[in-house]
Structure formats: C-alpha cells, structure tokens
Design an enzyme around this catalytic site. Structure first.
Site, mmCIF file in Angstrom:
data_model
loop_
_atom_site.group_PDB
_atom_site.id
_atom_site.type_symbol
_atom_site.label_atom_id
_atom_site.label_comp_id
_atom_site.label_asym_id
_atom_site.label_seq_id
_atom_site.Cartn_x
_atom_site.Cartn_y
_atom_site.Cartn_z
ATOM 1 C CG ASP A 255 -0.978 -11.669 -13.533
ATOM 2 O OD1 ASP A 255 -1.861 -12.522 -13.693
ATOM 3 O OD2 ASP A 255 -0.623 -11.246 -12.418
ATOM 4 C CE1 TYR B 292 -0.240 -5.275 -6.349
ATOM 5 C CE2 TYR B 292 -1.295 -5.438 -4.202
ATOM 6 C CZ TYR B 292 -0.701 -6.039 -5.292
ATOM 7 O OH TYR B 292 -0.581 -7.397 -5.327
ATOM 8 C CD GLU C 256 1.479 -7.654 -12.855
ATOM 9 O OE1 GLU C 256 2.141 -7.057 -11.983
ATOM 10 O OE2 GLU C 256 0.701 -8.597 -12.598
ATOM 11 C CG HIS D 87 4.795 -6.476 -7.575
ATOM 12 N ND1 HIS D 87 4.157 -5.261 -7.514
ATOM 13 C CD2 HIS D 87 4.032 -7.251 -8.384
ATOM 14 C CE1 HIS D 87 3.054 -5.306 -8.252
ATOM 15 N NE2 HIS D 87 2.955 -6.509 -8.798
ATOM 16 C CG HIS E 14 -3.353 -9.320 -14.253
ATOM 17 N ND1 HIS E 14 -2.328 -8.501 -13.836
ATOM 18 C CD2 HIS E 14 -3.952 -9.766 -13.125
ATOM 19 C CE1 HIS E 14 -2.322 -8.460 -12.503
ATOM 20 N NE2 HIS E 14 -3.293 -9.223 -12.053
ATOM 21 C CG HIS F 184 3.060 -12.005 -12.065
ATOM 22 N ND1 HIS F 184 2.639 -10.709 -11.894
ATOM 23 C CD2 HIS F 184 4.297 -12.084 -11.505
ATOM 24 C CE1 HIS F 184 3.597 -10.025 -11.260
ATOM 25 N NE2 HIS F 184 4.609 -10.836 -11.022
ATOM 26 C CG HIS G 134 -4.136 -13.328 -8.578
ATOM 27 N ND1 HIS G 134 -2.820 -13.021 -8.348
ATOM 28 C CD2 HIS G 134 -4.578 -12.364 -9.433
ATOM 29 C CE1 HIS G 134 -2.489 -11.933 -9.008
ATOM 30 N NE2 HIS G 134 -3.544 -11.516 -9.669
ATOM 31 N NE ARG H 205 -3.757 -2.147 0.098
ATOM 32 C CZ ARG H 205 -4.150 -2.276 -1.170
ATOM 33 N NH1 ARG H 205 -4.079 -1.249 -1.981
ATOM 34 N NH2 ARG H 205 -4.609 -3.408 -1.630
ATOM 35 C CG ASP I 102 -6.077 -8.367 -10.523
ATOM 36 O OD1 ASP I 102 -5.815 -9.584 -10.415
ATOM 37 O OD2 ASP I 102 -5.249 -7.464 -10.308
ATOM 38 C CD GLU J 159 1.642 -11.842 -8.905
ATOM 39 O OE1 GLU J 159 0.863 -11.914 -9.874
ATOM 40 O OE2 GLU J 159 2.190 -10.789 -8.554
ATOM 41 C CG HIS K 220 0.247 -3.094 -11.041
ATOM 42 N ND1 HIS K 220 -0.741 -3.333 -10.124
ATOM 43 C CD2 HIS K 220 0.947 -4.257 -11.143
ATOM 44 C CE1 HIS K 220 -0.653 -4.589 -9.686
ATOM 45 N NE2 HIS K 220 0.381 -5.154 -10.280
HETATM 46 ZN ZN ZN Z 1 -3.524 -9.470 -10.112
HETATM 47 FE FE FE Z 2 0.587 -10.153 -11.219
HETATM 48 FE FE FE Z 3 1.134 -7.150 -9.997
#
Ligand code: ZN
Ligand code: FE
Ligand code: FE
Length: 281
Positions: A176, A70, A142, A67, A179, A211, A226, A37, A224, A256, A107
C-alpha cells in the site's frame, strides 16, 4: 496490459461489482468479504459468481482482490479477538475457493502491547492452522503504516511472518503506497532502494497487488489516511514515477482513494495514460 481497478461494494452481487468496475475503465476490483467492521456473511450466489466470471473473461479482467474485515486481528493479546480472527479468516478462505485463483488480502494485525515478536507468533499460529495445500487462493499480507502497535510496518516484519509460515508458498504481499510512505519508506527520493529492500527481504515475486493511494499525512508519520492520487503529500510526480517503475509494471493496481465513481474513472484514465506515455503499457 495494466490491471487496475477501484474498491467497490458487492452489496448488489459480484456481477454488479464487475460491471461497476468496468464502467470506470477498470479491469479488476477489490471488495470486502464482509462488512469491514466484521459480522456475518451472506451465502454466496453461484449464479451470480458464474455470471461475474464470464463477464470478467469477456472484459479481460485480471484477478480480483478480496479484503478481510478490519476487525480481524490475529495478533491481539485477547484470546477472544484471536478466536474471532481465526473463525472469520478460515470461513473467508473456504468461501474464496468458490472464486478460484483469486487474491485475499488482510492486515497482519496489532499486537496491542505484547510486542511484535509475540504478535507475529500469534499470526503465524493461525496461518499454520488455516492454510492448506489444496487451496487455490493466494493470501496477501498488507504493508501497514505502523499506527499504534500495528504489525507489518516494515518489510522485515512481513518477511518474518512468511518465514514462520509452513505453507509460505500460499503467501504474498500487497504493497500500500500510502502505508509504506507513512511507515517511513522514502518512495519520493529513494524508490529504487525501497524496491531493492523489498526484493532482498521478501522477494518481488511475492508482490501480488499494489494499493495505489496518496496520503493525507506526512512522510513517516505512521498515520493511515488515504488521499486522491496526486492530491496528497506523496504527490503527482512520485505517483507517476511509481506507476512507471518497470519492476512494478505487471502487478495489479487497486485504488482505495476517497472517490466516487467519476473520481475513480479519472484516476484509472490518468494511470493508463502515464503508462502509455512512458511506453509501459
Ligand atoms: Zn490504509
Ligand atoms: Fe490498503
Ligand atoms: Fe487494507
């Protein structure tokens, strides 16, 4: 040799993360550079990094994948959000140079209403201010599900970012599977064509990480969520075909999926077995 690993925490340090990954049968891992975050970062511990590096060498690890948080949104219409993105991104890139030759995934961002063209403009503006010739890190864009105003829902959008970035040799892509399935790329029935498209628009040589996730949400839904491998709407057959596609055999795989350590270990064993039976590993 298949390079595969889970997403793990670096809260107890890099060596601990690598040992954790190895205990699951992995030979790489992904981690968040900071709280997902956002937020401040701890100073890097050089002893820990050196111990991790030598552990990775002994255990024949592939490159590890960082990574970005976000909250990093280079494409936002809000100047203060872009300013945070610029600061976090450049700070992360500086830190990445202490972990030489690794991969950093982010992202591309959400344009929050101003349109993809404008958003892509903001993204490339920051990339052009932060990428430098002497850096050893490869920065990965990504592929995104395209929820809301997310940029990166199509290979065309990623290609445009790469085209507009001066030091584009520093850029690669992380695909991904959850995604692209959500974005409407039919990897179930037309995997060949999806990869042909990727190759034509971006170039498979830019594909530096995958991913590997299943999806809780239906095809083309732009959501999104997973799922564990084989337990979602992508399903076991498509996952098996994906991991045995010869054009993807050399690309590191990162999980992930919503798993504990045992779940990750089982997925890693399964992917290695599928590849072995297909004569790919
Ligand atoms: Zn995702
Ligand atoms: Fe991903
Ligand atoms: Fe990601």
């Amino acid at each position: 040799m298949t390079i595969i690993g889970p997403h793990v925490s670096i809260a107890k340090g890099f060596l601990h993360a690598a040992e954790d990954a190895a205990s699951m049968g992995a030979n790489t891992f992904q981690y968040f550079t900071r709280n997902p975050r956002g937020g401040a970062v701890k100073k890097l511990d050089h002893k820990d990094l050196e111990a991790c590096r030598s552990f990775m060498e002994d255990h024949e690890f592939g490159p590890i994948l960082a990574h970005a948080p976000y909250t990093l949104n280079m494409a936002s219409s809000k100047p203060e959000t872009r300013d945070f993105a610029f600061r976090a991104f450049s700070e992360d890139l500086e830190r990445m140079e202490q972990i030489p030759c690794s991969l950093y995934n982010f992202h591309p961002g959400s344009h929050t209403g101003s349109g993809a063209e404008t958003g892509i403009g903001w993204i490339t503006e920051i990339l052009n201010r932060t990428l430098v010739p002497e850096m050893t890190t490869t920065v990965l864009l990504e592929t995104m599900a395209g929820k809301g105003t997310e940029i990166g829902r199509s290979f065309e959008e990623l290609a445009e970012i790469i085209e507009k970035t001066e030091l584009s040799e520093k850029l690669g892509v992380c695909m991904d599977t959850c995604h692209i399935f959500s974005a409407g790329y039919d990897i179930e029935n037309h995997l060949e064509e999806v990869l042909d498209d990727f190759d034509r628009l971006i170039g498979l040589d830019r594909l530096k990480a995958i991913h590997l996730n299943d999806s809780k949400m239906p095809f083309g839904d732009h959501k999104d969520r997973h799922e564990k491998l084989g337990e979602g709407l992508i399903g076991p057959e498509t996952i098996a075909r994906f991991v045995t596609e010869p054009r993807l055999a050399a690309v590191p795989l990162f999980l992930e999926t919503p798993n504990d350590n045992d779940g990750y270990a089982a997925e890693i064993r399964r992917v290695r077995l599928i590849r072995k039976e297909a004569g790919i590993d």
